[in-house]
Design a protein around this motif. Structure first.
Motif, mmCIF file in Angstrom:
data_model
loop_
_atom_site.group_PDB
_atom_site.id
_atom_site.type_symbol
_atom_site.label_atom_id
_atom_site.label_comp_id
_atom_site.label_asym_id
_atom_site.label_seq_id
_atom_site.Cartn_x
_atom_site.Cartn_y
_atom_site.Cartn_z
ATOM 1 N N ARG A 6 0.835 -1.198 0.000
ATOM 2 C CA ARG A 6 0.000 0.000 0.000
ATOM 3 C C ARG A 6 0.863 1.238 0.000
ATOM 4 O O ARG A 6 1.955 1.246 0.560
ATOM 5 N N LEU A 33 -12.208 -0.114 -12.299
ATOM 6 C CA LEU A 33 -11.166 -0.390 -11.309
ATOM 7 C C LEU A 33 -10.073 0.674 -11.351
ATOM 8 O O LEU A 33 -9.559 1.086 -10.303
ATOM 9 N N ARG A 37 -9.159 2.805 -8.110
ATOM 10 C CA ARG A 37 -7.825 2.759 -7.495
ATOM 11 C C ARG A 37 -7.212 4.150 -7.410
ATOM 12 O O ARG A 37 -6.565 4.504 -6.426
ATOM 13 N N HIS A 38 -7.427 4.956 -8.448
ATOM 14 C CA HIS A 38 -6.906 6.328 -8.430
ATOM 15 C C HIS A 38 -7.567 7.131 -7.308
ATOM 16 O O HIS A 38 -6.880 7.826 -6.540
ATOM 17 N N ASP A 42 -4.420 6.232 -5.385
ATOM 18 C CA ASP A 42 -3.468 5.720 -6.375
ATOM 19 C C ASP A 42 -2.825 4.411 -5.930
ATOM 20 O O ASP A 42 -1.619 4.210 -6.090
ATOM 21 N N ILE A 43 -3.645 3.519 -5.378
ATOM 22 C CA ILE A 43 -3.096 2.240 -4.941
ATOM 23 C C ILE A 43 -2.915 1.321 -6.143
ATOM 24 O O ILE A 43 -3.641 1.408 -7.127
ATOM 25 N N SER A 44 -1.938 0.454 -6.049
ATOM 26 C CA SER A 44 -1.660 -0.474 -7.140
ATOM 27 C C SER A 44 -2.703 -1.584 -7.172
ATOM 28 O O SER A 44 -3.464 -1.773 -6.218
ATOM 29 N N SER A 45 -2.708 -2.333 -8.273
ATOM 30 C CA SER A 45 -3.616 -3.475 -8.369
ATOM 31 C C SER A 45 -3.360 -4.466 -7.245
ATOM 32 O O SER A 45 -4.299 -4.994 -6.629
ATOM 33 N N PHE A 48 -4.765 -3.138 -4.092
ATOM 34 C CA PHE A 48 -6.231 -3.176 -4.108
ATOM 35 C C PHE A 48 -6.740 -4.571 -3.749
ATOM 36 O O PHE A 48 -7.592 -4.723 -2.872
ATOM 37 N N LYS A 55 -13.550 -6.271 -6.858
ATOM 38 C CA LYS A 55 -14.427 -5.110 -7.029
ATOM 39 C C LYS A 55 -15.780 -5.372 -6.383
ATOM 40 O O LYS A 55 -16.348 -4.482 -5.731
#
Length: 233
Positions: A6, A33, A37-38, A42-45, A48, A55
């Motif tokens: 994170r 997605l 995420r943004h 701005d977390i990465s896949s 997430f 989702k």
């Protein structure tokens, strides 16, 4: 190289609120997605999926958060410290107050976010349908209570009144999203309560409390339902 873990300063509650507002504004399928995420920092896949699983799981969690923070209509309808008529009117006015509040998206997340979707969105449609049924049943209990305590005539059409007020609850959401003013929606509730009054016994006609008293200080019922958490098979 793809990021992992994170981002520094990740705030899960803030991320959930951001996702909730996106689902509320754009619907389950309208919130991609990448956009989620943004908005969530701005977390990465990888971050997430580690934090939320999927989702759909995120949607369930944000819908539970929405109901916890904004979905107190069922609590109002079941408040036995008030007369059945007052419960109903207070619930409707509280719904208008929430759905027209400029601090967040207009309308009702439960009504708008998953009513129409592709087959892939069927689980979220089923979830929101079940939650709307909970509200419908609470409306029916409130009207039946009016009959039981003698505020309404024994021959009152409980199913018909339930459908009327349920339709009003759903319609408020669309009209709020369309920009219909809160004052107009509150006036509509006054007219809709006339349908209750026509069924009242002449000897026990209740007086409606003023609208200003009904829209202030209402505490939202904090219960989270097991269907939202995915406890049911």
């Amino acid at each position: 190289m793809a990021r992992s873990g994170r981002p520094r300063g990740f705030d899960r509650d803030s991320a959930l609120d951001s996702a909730m507002h996106l689902f509320w504004e754009h619907g389950y399928e309208g919130a991609s997605l990448a956009v989620l995420r943004h908005a969530m920092g701005d977390i990465s896949s990888a971050s997430f999926y580690a934090a939320f699983g999927s989702k759909e799981a995120l949607y369930r969690e944000t819908l539970a958060r929405y109901l916890d923070k904004h979905g107190g209509i069922v609590g109002a309808l079941d408040d036995e410290t008030l007369s059945p008529r007052s419960r109903l009117e207070q619930a409707l006015l509280a719904s208008v107050a929430v759905q027209t509040d400029p601090a967040h998206p207009k309308g009702c997340m439960l009504t708008l976010s998953a009513i129409v979707s592709s087959e892939a969105g069927a689980p979220t449609r089923d979830l929101t349908r079940a939650e709307r049924e909970i509200t419908r049943q609470a409306l029916q209990r409130c009207i039946a209570a009016g009959v039981r305590v003698g505020d309404l005539e024994p021959a009152t059409d409980i199913a018909g009144l339930t459908a009327l007020y349920d339709g009003l609850v759903l319609g408020i959401s669309i009209q709020a999203r369309d920009g219909v003013p809160a004052d107009t929606l509150r006036a509509a509730i006054g007219h809709a309560m006339a349908a209750w009054d026509t069924q009242c016994r002449a000897s026990s006609h209740p007086e409606a409390p003023p609208a200003t008293a009904l829209t202030r200080g209402w505490s939202i019922d904090p219960r989270l339902r097991s269907t939202i958490r995915g406890d049911q098979p």
